[in-house]
Scaffold this active site. Structure first.
Site: not given
Ligand code: TYM
Length: 331
Positions: A111, A194, A197
């Site tokens: 990032k 991957k 967003k």
């Molecule tokens: P984020 O916002 O990037 O994504 C949210 C969830 O979606 C999953 N995900 C995917 N799964 C499969 N294929 C993909 N291409 C894909 N893109 C995203 C992510 O694995 C996630 O489960 N750091 C986290 C947010 C967070 C969080 C937490 C998660 C903050 N605190 C505590 C769990 C527990 C994040 O950026 O997810």
């Protein structure tokens, strides 16, 4: 006692990767666990978010959770910044976590990019805040996609070090729940990146607010190769885009990649894409429709988030109190 916590960043449109990697599993877990699902707005601002957009995206994320099947009567649904314990515990974890640990985080490297000097310091300590999100509720299980695995390992390291340093059994060693199918959905344009967003190409992802025409167009334009589908998924090796489309079909229909390959064996991707479009539209259209309905009533979403924040605070308060006592804070 078992407790589930998970979240997603309201930093853009929710997409098919979020749905298949996370939301659909969150929904299933509601039957067997106490679940807390958070829209992590504090994580989102580690990269610049226009304030008006952040408001809209936070509501849209909450709408996506509900439309996907998260039941806010049963599970707790709220936005992170309404529960101040996340920030308080994150500070304590900034002092428990080690520079060496954060330096290994691949998501920061991705990032921050080349211009690392210009990344926010929040982006760097982001994983400490994520550990705080989870451990503020002493959550035992965290359903996520594959890309969050390293952050969950760090969460365990922080929990263990806190427990050791202060000689307490405060935090559990949280387990990730990562589904076999759908845990890593790739870009429709590039099978080695991957679905995300932040990808500048709209054709790289299917957004949860895309209508049927947009879904059909994006799948039609998705990168593939001229070979037909093989009988077994292992024979898709070296064909990442083809493998990704088969994986999406499998995840959407709750089947294995092998069973999808067997059904379509010998057919070309032009045909397979039509079948995939039908499946994607029939799964996603009801979600998209429900999201639109919910977003049209922002006051209702805000009320759901407020109530969720109250319930989350009630769980967090006694835990945070114990943590502060263990650290040696008066009060
Ligand atoms: P984020 O916002 O990037 O994504 C949210 C969830 O979606 C999953 N995900 C995917 N799964 C499969 N294929 C993909 N291409 C894909 N893109 C995203 C992510 O694995 C996630 O489960 N750091 C986290 C947010 C967070 C969080 C937490 C998660 C903050 N605190 C505590 C769990 C527990 C994040 O950026 O997810």
């Amino acid at each position: 006692q078992n407790r589930v916590f998970s979240g997603a960043q309201p930093s853009g449109n929710m997409h098919l990767g979020n749905y298949l990697g996370a939301f659909r599993n969150w929904v299933k877990l509601q039957d067997s666990f106490e679940c807390i699902y958070c829209v992590v707005d504090m994580h989102a601002i580690t990269v610049w978010q226009d304030p008006a957009d952040l408001v809209a995206q936070t509501r849209e994320a909450a709408a996506a959770y509900i439309a996907a099947g998260v039941n806010p009567e049963k599970s707790i649904l709220f936005n992170q910044s309404q529960v101040s314990g996340h920030a308080e515990l994150a500070w304590i974890f900034n002092c428990v976590s080690r520079l060496g640990w954060l330096n290994r985080m691949t998501q920061f490297k991705d990032k921050a990019g080349k211009n690392r000097e210009n990344a926010s310091t929040g982006l760097y300590v982001y994983p400490n805040l994520m550990a705080a999100d989870i451990l503020l509720y002493q959550a035992t299980h965290v359903p996520v996609g594959e890309d969050q695995k390293q952050h969950l390992e760090l969460t365990r390291d922080i929990a263990q070090k806190f427990n050791n340093d202060f000689g307490v059994e405060m935090f559990p060693l949280t387990e990730p729940i990562i589904q076999e199918e759908g845990a890593r959905i790739m870009s429709l344009r590039d099978g080695s990146a991957k679905m995300s967003k932040s990808d500048p190409s709209e054709y790289s992802r299917i957004n949860l607010n895309d209508d049927a025409d947009a879904i059909a167009l994006k799948i039609r334009k998705a990168k593939t190769d001229p070979e037909p589908l093989p009988a077994l998924a292992k024979d898709l090796e070296g064909r990442p885009e083809a493998l990704n489309l088969v994986g999406i079909y499998a995840a959407l229909t709750d089947r294995t990649r092998d069973s999808v390959c067997t059904e379509f064996e010998g057919q070309g991707f032009a045909e397979f894409k039509k079948a995939l479009t039908d499946v994607a539209v029939s799964k996603l259209s009801p979600i998209t429709g429900e999201m639109r309905r919910l977003i049209a009533a922002p006051d209702h979403i805000d009320a759901v988030l407020r109530q969720g924040a109250e319930r989350a605070s009630a769980i967090a308060a006694p835990i945070l109190k114990d943590v502060k006592k263990a650290v040696g804070f008066i009060g």
